[in-house]
Every structure is written in C-alpha cells, then in structure tokens.
Design a protein around this motif. Structure first.
Motif, PDB file in Angstrom:
ATOM      1  N   GLU A   8      26.092  66.627 -24.243  1.00 19.61           N
ATOM      2  CA  GLU A   8      26.802  67.856 -23.919  1.00 19.61           C
ATOM      3  C   GLU A   8      26.002  68.641 -22.886  1.00 19.61           C
ATOM      4  O   GLU A   8      24.785  68.638 -22.877  1.00 19.61           O
ATOM      5  N   SER A   9      26.702  69.335 -22.030  1.00 24.53           N
ATOM      6  CA  SER A   9      26.063  70.108 -20.986  1.00 24.53           C
ATOM      7  C   SER A   9      26.235  71.597 -21.267  1.00 24.53           C
ATOM      8  O   SER A   9      27.299  72.044 -21.686  1.00 24.53           O
ATOM      9  N   ASP A  10      25.178  72.373 -21.026  1.00 27.39           N
ATOM     10  CA  ASP A  10      25.249  73.827 -21.208  1.00 27.39           C
ATOM     11  C   ASP A  10      25.733  74.533 -19.950  1.00 27.39           C
ATOM     12  O   ASP A  10      25.782  75.744 -19.889  1.00 27.39           O
ATOM     13  N   LYS A  11      26.071  73.785 -18.919  1.00 27.51           N
ATOM     14  CA  LYS A  11      26.496  74.372 -17.650  1.00 27.51           C
ATOM     15  C   LYS A  11      27.911  74.917 -17.701  1.00 27.51           C
ATOM     16  O   LYS A  11      28.285  75.728 -16.883  1.00 27.51           O
ATOM     17  N   CYS A  12      28.700  74.487 -18.649  1.00 23.02           N
ATOM     18  CA  CYS A  12      30.102  74.890 -18.724  1.00 23.02           C
ATOM     19  C   CYS A  12      30.233  76.113 -19.643  1.00 23.02           C
ATOM     20  O   CYS A  12      29.921  76.048 -20.818  1.00 23.02           O
ATOM     21  N   ARG A  13      30.688  77.248 -19.069  1.00 20.98           N
ATOM     22  CA  ARG A  13      30.899  78.458 -19.854  1.00 20.98           C
ATOM     23  C   ARG A  13      32.291  79.007 -19.565  1.00 20.98           C
ATOM     24  O   ARG A  13      32.822  78.816 -18.479  1.00 20.98           O
ATOM     25  N   LEU A  14      32.845  79.691 -20.526  1.00 24.94           N
ATOM     26  CA  LEU A  14      34.142  80.322 -20.326  1.00 24.94           C
ATOM     27  C   LEU A  14      33.982  81.572 -19.477  1.00 24.94           C
ATOM     28  O   LEU A  14      33.033  82.333 -19.640  1.00 24.94           O
ATOM     29  N   ALA A  15      34.906  81.775 -18.583  1.00 21.61           N
ATOM     30  CA  ALA A  15      34.885  82.968 -17.740  1.00 21.61           C
ATOM     31  C   ALA A  15      35.570  84.108 -18.480  1.00 21.61           C
ATOM     32  O   ALA A  15      36.570  83.913 -19.163  1.00 21.61           O
ATOM     33  N   LYS A  16      35.004  85.291 -18.353  1.00 21.82           N
ATOM     34  CA  LYS A  16      35.594  86.468 -18.982  1.00 21.82           C
ATOM     35  C   LYS A  16      36.217  87.330 -17.888  1.00 21.82           C
ATOM     36  O   LYS A  16      35.620  87.541 -16.838  1.00 21.82           O
TER      37      LYS A  16
END
Length: 47
Positions: A8-16
């Motif tokens: 799993e990669s921590d680079k992917c985040r949800l945009a707010k």
C-alpha cells in the motif's frame, strides 16, 4: 507483478473541498454545453 501491487502507498489521500467550491463546480458543469458539428466540438457557457 503481485509484489508490485501488494504494497500500500501513503501517497494517495482524499482531497477536501469546501461546500462553496463543490457548489461552484456543479453550477459550472450544469451551465456548460458542448455542441458537435461535423466532428468539431464547441464549448459554450450558458451563463
């Protein structure tokens, strides 16, 4: 191939986004009209 996609990669985040930003984008998409004539596409804003 399994080893590449299993981690799993921590680079992917949800945009707010603020509710006002979402409303602006929805209103803009409702006002956008795309017309196709002889294979050419023309975009026009109906506001």
């Amino acid at each position: 191939m399994e080893k590449i996609y299993a981690t799993e990669s921590d680079k992917c985040r949800l945009a707010k986004a603020k509710p006002s930003t979402v409303k602006f984008l929805l209103d803009y998409s409702k006002a956008l009209e795309i017309t196709e004539v002889n294979g050419l596409q023309f975009e026009s804003n109906l506001n």
